[in-house]
Design a protein around this motif. Sequence first.
Motif, mmCIF file in Angstrom:
data_model
loop_
_atom_site.group_PDB
_atom_site.id
_atom_site.type_symbol
_atom_site.label_atom_id
_atom_site.label_comp_id
_atom_site.label_asym_id
_atom_site.label_seq_id
_atom_site.Cartn_x
_atom_site.Cartn_y
_atom_site.Cartn_z
ATOM 1 N N LEU A 41 -3.401 -7.948 -3.727
ATOM 2 C CA LEU A 41 -3.062 -7.145 -2.552
ATOM 3 C C LEU A 41 -3.264 -7.906 -1.248
ATOM 4 O O LEU A 41 -2.781 -7.472 -0.201
ATOM 5 N N SER A 42 -3.988 -9.027 -1.316
ATOM 6 C CA SER A 42 -4.266 -9.818 -0.105
ATOM 7 C C SER A 42 -4.833 -8.916 1.000
ATOM 8 O O SER A 42 -4.273 -8.784 2.086
ATOM 9 N N LEU A 43 -5.940 -8.290 0.692
ATOM 10 C CA LEU A 43 -6.528 -7.269 1.558
ATOM 11 C C LEU A 43 -6.852 -7.797 2.957
ATOM 12 O O LEU A 43 -7.417 -8.873 3.115
ATOM 13 N N VAL A 44 -6.485 -6.992 3.942
ATOM 14 C CA VAL A 44 -6.797 -7.280 5.350
ATOM 15 C C VAL A 44 -7.839 -6.267 5.798
ATOM 16 O O VAL A 44 -7.576 -5.057 5.774
ATOM 17 N N PRO A 45 -9.039 -6.705 6.202
ATOM 18 C CA PRO A 45 -10.089 -5.768 6.601
ATOM 19 C C PRO A 45 -9.611 -4.767 7.656
ATOM 20 O O PRO A 45 -8.937 -5.132 8.608
ATOM 21 N N GLY A 46 -9.943 -3.507 7.413
ATOM 22 C CA GLY A 46 -9.579 -2.454 8.349
ATOM 23 C C GLY A 46 -8.200 -1.871 8.166
ATOM 24 O O GLY A 46 -7.869 -0.844 8.762
ATOM 25 N N SER A 47 -7.363 -2.504 7.358
ATOM 26 C CA SER A 47 -5.995 -2.008 7.155
ATOM 27 C C SER A 47 -5.989 -0.868 6.129
ATOM 28 O O SER A 47 -6.944 -0.668 5.385
ATOM 29 N N THR A 48 -4.893 -0.124 6.091
ATOM 30 C CA THR A 48 -4.758 0.998 5.161
ATOM 31 C C THR A 48 -4.128 0.536 3.855
ATOM 32 O O THR A 48 -3.085 -0.131 3.857
ATOM 33 N N VAL A 49 -4.770 0.898 2.760
ATOM 34 C CA VAL A 49 -4.266 0.598 1.420
ATOM 35 C C VAL A 49 -4.220 1.904 0.642
ATOM 36 O O VAL A 49 -5.200 2.658 0.617
ATOM 37 N N VAL A 50 -3.093 2.194 0.023
ATOM 38 C CA VAL A 50 -2.949 3.421 -0.753
ATOM 39 C C VAL A 50 -2.975 3.096 -2.239
ATOM 40 O O VAL A 50 -2.341 2.146 -2.693
ATOM 41 N N ASP A 51 -3.757 3.885 -2.967
ATOM 42 C CA ASP A 51 -3.793 3.787 -4.432
ATOM 43 C C ASP A 51 -3.063 5.005 -4.968
ATOM 44 O O ASP A 51 -3.564 6.134 -4.915
ATOM 45 N N VAL A 52 -1.854 4.788 -5.467
ATOM 46 C CA VAL A 52 -0.977 5.879 -5.900
ATOM 47 C C VAL A 52 -1.278 6.235 -7.356
ATOM 48 O O VAL A 52 -1.376 5.357 -8.213
ATOM 49 N N LEU A 63 -11.953 -0.348 -3.539
ATOM 50 C CA LEU A 63 -11.195 -0.931 -2.424
ATOM 51 C C LEU A 63 -11.932 -0.708 -1.107
ATOM 52 O O LEU A 63 -11.993 -1.613 -0.259
ATOM 53 N N ALA A 64 -12.479 0.485 -0.932
ATOM 54 C CA ALA A 64 -13.229 0.767 0.301
ATOM 55 C C ALA A 64 -14.420 -0.174 0.447
ATOM 56 O O ALA A 64 -14.752 -0.601 1.565
ATOM 57 N N GLU A 65 -15.034 -0.518 -0.662
ATOM 58 C CA GLU A 65 -16.159 -1.464 -0.631
ATOM 59 C C GLU A 65 -15.730 -2.842 -0.148
ATOM 60 O O GLU A 65 -16.557 -3.631 0.308
ATOM 61 N N ARG A 66 -14.428 -3.123 -0.239
ATOM 62 C CA ARG A 66 -13.899 -4.415 0.192
ATOM 63 C C ARG A 66 -13.426 -4.399 1.651
ATOM 64 O O ARG A 66 -12.770 -5.329 2.108
ATOM 65 N N GLY A 67 -13.761 -3.332 2.364
ATOM 66 C CA GLY A 67 -13.547 -3.321 3.804
ATOM 67 C C GLY A 67 -12.223 -2.799 4.295
ATOM 68 O O GLY A 67 -11.880 -2.981 5.470
ATOM 69 N N VAL A 68 -11.444 -2.132 3.419
ATOM 70 C CA VAL A 68 -10.175 -1.565 3.871
ATOM 71 C C VAL A 68 -10.292 -0.044 3.943
ATOM 72 O O VAL A 68 -11.226 0.554 3.399
ATOM 73 N N HIS A 69 -9.332 0.561 4.633
ATOM 74 C CA HIS A 69 -9.240 2.023 4.653
ATOM 75 C C HIS A 69 -8.415 2.436 3.442
ATOM 76 O O HIS A 69 -7.180 2.403 3.478
ATOM 77 N N ALA A 70 -9.095 2.779 2.368
ATOM 78 C CA ALA A 70 -8.429 3.111 1.110
ATOM 79 C C ALA A 70 -8.175 4.609 1.028
ATOM 80 O O ALA A 70 -9.055 5.421 1.327
#
Length: 260
Positions: A41-52, A63-70
Amino acid sequence: MSKNQEAVAEHRDTQALLAVLDAADQMPSAARLRARSYELLSLVPGSTVVDVGCGAGRAVAELAERGVHAVGVDPDPRMLAAARERWSAAEFREAGADDLPFADGSVRGYRADKVFHVLREPGRAVAEARRVLAPGGSIVLVGQDWDAIMIDSDDAELTRTIVHARADLLGTPRAGRQYRSLLLDGGFDDVTVEVHTSVFTGSAMLPLLTRLAEPACASGAVSRDQAEEWLAEQRRRAEDDRLLIALPFFVAAASATGRP
């Protein structure tokens, strides 16, 4: 059946499904697969990620533990209730894969794990993912091919019949092998596909075998005696430490380099 009886049956089915998912999720191979999906996913801290199709919400919490808005999304209110109970600090919304509650281009990452095989029209879900993803966003699809489940058994023919009969009851049972084409057809770029095979040998996976055999029996593909005989053999294998189930999981990733 009364409404109360239906509610009880639905609750029991949800609990049974949660037991199967929990048993699978706790396997080291499943944890590694989830970690790989987060990496892609190449997570960007603070960005929104949706788990469908978030189910009970484990990936949302990780995912939230990795610093994104999950944000977890699922159409099943019973699953969402379980997710909110388990992960009270996480965010969950009730919605289907083809109608996500996000504005155009507002999401940086999209993940769907063991979801597309239940969809009748997975292309619509891909189009919806394309809509909500921002330019440069990433999509990751994870799931098994239901025709490719391998189970050791004394009766290979009966096992094939059960596996294929159960697969045929799903919306898109071979979605895993179709991920690449779905993403390319949906306008995504840099599409990659990996296959990770998980091997299960413990009795904790016996409920999965029941969830294969019972629908195959209900559909008329096998008789009740055949289903019971097959399940009895698998229980004996589990007792003798001879149970083996192998599931190839497809992991596809791609990027949304431009607007739809």
